[in-house]
Design an enzyme around this catalytic site. Structure first.
Site, short mmCIF file in Angstrom:
data_model
loop_
_atom_site.label_atom_id
_atom_site.label_comp_id
_atom_site.label_asym_id
_atom_site.label_seq_id
_atom_site.Cartn_x
_atom_site.Cartn_y
_atom_site.Cartn_z
N ASP A 159 1.70 -1.32 11.86
CA ASP A 159 0.43 -1.77 11.26
C ASP A 159 0.13 -3.24 11.56
OD1 ASP A 159 0.08 0.75 10.22
OD2 ASP A 159 0.93 0.25 8.26
N LYS B 83 0.84 -1.21 0.00
CA LYS B 83 0.00 0.00 0.00
C LYS B 83 0.88 1.26 0.00
CE LYS B 83 -2.79 0.80 3.70
NZ LYS B 83 -2.49 2.13 4.26
N SER B 84 1.85 1.31 0.88
CA SER B 84 2.71 2.51 0.97
C SER B 84 3.41 2.78 -0.36
CB SER B 84 3.78 2.31 2.04
OG SER B 84 3.20 2.26 3.31
N ARG C 26 -8.40 11.99 12.55
CA ARG C 26 -6.96 11.72 12.64
C ARG C 26 -6.15 13.03 12.62
NH1 ARG C 26 -5.53 6.70 8.94
NH2 ARG C 26 -3.65 6.81 10.22
N ARG D 72 -6.55 1.63 17.81
CA ARG D 72 -6.30 0.18 17.72
C ARG D 72 -5.95 -0.46 19.06
NH1 ARG D 72 -3.36 -0.11 11.79
NH2 ARG D 72 -5.30 -0.03 10.59
C1 S3P Z 1 2.51 4.79 6.16
C2 S3P Z 1 3.10 5.11 7.35
C3 S3P Z 1 2.57 4.65 8.66
C4 S3P Z 1 1.62 3.47 8.50
C5 S3P Z 1 0.62 3.70 7.40
C6 S3P Z 1 1.34 3.92 6.07
C7 S3P Z 1 3.10 5.33 4.92
O1 S3P Z 1 1.85 5.71 9.27
O2 S3P Z 1 0.96 3.22 9.72
O3 S3P Z 1 -0.24 2.58 7.28
O4 S3P Z 1 2.75 4.86 3.82
O5 S3P Z 1 3.94 6.24 5.00
P1 S3P Z 1 2.59 6.85 10.11
O6 S3P Z 1 3.45 7.62 9.21
O7 S3P Z 1 1.46 7.68 10.65
O8 S3P Z 1 3.34 6.13 11.18
#
Ligand code: S3P
Length: 428
Positions: free
Chosen positions: A314, A19-20, A119, A345
């Site tokens: 996550d 996803k990232s 958020r 969570r």
């Molecule tokens: C992500 C960073 C994380 C992660 C999120 C995806 C990203 O969040 O929990 O699911 O793609 O950079 P945070 O940057 O808030 O820690």
């Protein structure tokens, strides 16, 4: 959805794209010059929110069965949108896009769903304001809907109070557009570094030293092709399932093994999981990938804290389930960030798993999980609209004595649209 206990799990799963990395590939392709082709892109709701935002800003993005093609015209190809940019359930879309929009000479309105509206965005709004952006929203710019009037930015030296790749990435993306000046972000612990890696692949110069990352403004990104690795955060559900369901063996194919993301692998090893990892040597330069085999394991409880937390943030919902089946107690601490994810969570994991028979005590910054709990099931549980809670509870149903009823199960679409099909296919 009614979910039942299984006898064993067996088979191979090609988990969906990360996803990232999928988000970043679309964003970087959209602001680069030339055509970017992305393969193994995650067609989940979150990444499609990113696609839709850039389409509203005039970027030509074509989606076929096998690839996403983006015709980038550089930052100057981005147009002022005539509509609100809807970021859906996606924190990554909301926060990273803010970094891009901050440096463009237009007005933008950003909003997402109910969860996004709760958020915190000040962690991004504040550094972007220091760079010169004008951002407003509820709670002095802490909550969506946000209004961004972009403009010319100056580089900053910023110490982030949280280890967040979303914050770091937003600042680096803004820094890329701050003419001639260098922006540096320092983190308390290292967060995932997909942005740094991908900026380099798109031809940008990024300097990393320990916990600090710097970027010079005014660099132009050049289009490239990206193969997205399988998402280790999605693989995590099946890694845990393979370890706790009796007589199981699962093989997870082409899983992303970026060291800033492999906390789950470290945890499985420390708990004593029966696991084999075979790296794809050709993948090591951009984002490493591996095939992982997991078998039913006898596990022991451990303590998870400190710099391990950003490397598995996550995965904590599924690690909590894993820990209910280990010998002894597992303690998770330094994880207060869990409270500001798609749901709180700490609350959703503790409440939903305890309904099924687990014994988990919430703490201010994590939870304490008593091992060898027998999950009786026989209850209605909810994802609360949080994809990772929905998937974790589905894996819990594989070992619960009685069937469970899962509501709001559609949340899994956010990161793993085929999750229930994959689970069914390997269940016996
Ligand atoms: C992500 C960073 C994380 C992660 C999120 C995806 C990203 O969040 O929990 O699911 O793609 O950079 P945070 O940057 O808030 O820690």
């Amino acid at each position: 959805m009614i979910l039942k206990k299984v006898n064993r799990l067996e088979g191979e799963i090609a988990v969906p794209g990360d996803k990232s990395i999928s988000h970043r590939a679309v964003m970087f392709g959209a602001i680069a010059e030339g055509e970017t082709t992305i393969t193994h892109f995650l067609m989940g709701a979150d990444c499609l929110s990113t696609v839709s935002c850039f389409r509203k800003m005039g970027v030509d993005i074509e989606i076929t069965d096998s690839a996403v093609k983006i015709k980038g015209k550089g930052l100057s190809g981005i147009k002022e949108p005539s509509e609100l940019l809807d970021t859906g359930n996606s924190g990554t879309t909301t926060r990273l896009i803010m970094g891009i929009l901050a440096g463009l000479p237009y007005h933008f309105c950003l909003a997402g769903d109910e969860s996004i509206a709760k958020r915190p965005m000040a962690r991004v709004t504040e550094p972007l304001r220091l760079m010169g952006a004008s951002i407003d929203g509820r709670g002095s710019g802490n909550y969506t809907p946000l209004s961004i009037r972009g403009g010319s930015l100056s580089g900053i030296q910023y110490s982030s109070p949280v280890a967040s790749a979303q914050v770091k990435s937003a600042i680096l993306l803004a820094g890329l557009n701050a003419i001639g000046e260098t922006t540096t972000v320092v983190e308390p612990y290292k967060s995932r570094d997909h942005t740094e890696r991908m900026l380099k692949v798109f031809g940008a110069d990024v300097e990393e030293s320990g916990l600090s990352v710097s970027i010079k403004g005014g660099q132009v990104l050049k289009a490239t092709d990206i193969e997205v690795p399988g998402d280790i955060s999605s693989a995590a559900f099946f890694l845990a399932a393979g370890a706790i369901v009796p007589e199981s063996q699962l093989v997870l194919k082409r899983v992303g093994m970026n060291p800033t993301r492999t906390g789950m692998i470290d945890v499985l090893k420390e708990m004593g999981a029966d696991m084999e990892i075979k790296y794809d040597e050709a993948s090591m330069e951009f984002e490493p990938m591996a095939d992982i085999t997991i078998r039913t394991s006898s596990l022991k409880g451990i303590t998870i804290s400190g710099d391990l937390i950003p490397r598995l943030i996550d995965e904590i919902p599924i690690i909590a389930l894993l820990a209910t089946q280990a010998e002894g107690t597992t303690v998770i601490k330094d994880a207060e960030e869990l409270k500001v994810k798609e749901t709180n969570r700490i609350d959703t994991v503790v409440n939903e798993l305890n309904k099924l028979g687990a014994e988990i005590e919430p703490t201010e910054d994590g939870m304490i999980i008593r091992g060898k709990a027998s999950l009786r099931g026989g209850e209605e549980v909810s994802s609360h609209g949080d994809h990772r809670i929905g998937m974790m509870l589905s894996i819990a149903s594989c070992i619960a004595e009685q069937e469970i009823k899962l509501i709001e199960e559609k949340a899994v679409q956010v990161s793993y649209p085929d999750f229930f099909n994959d689970l069914k296919r390997v269940s016996y």
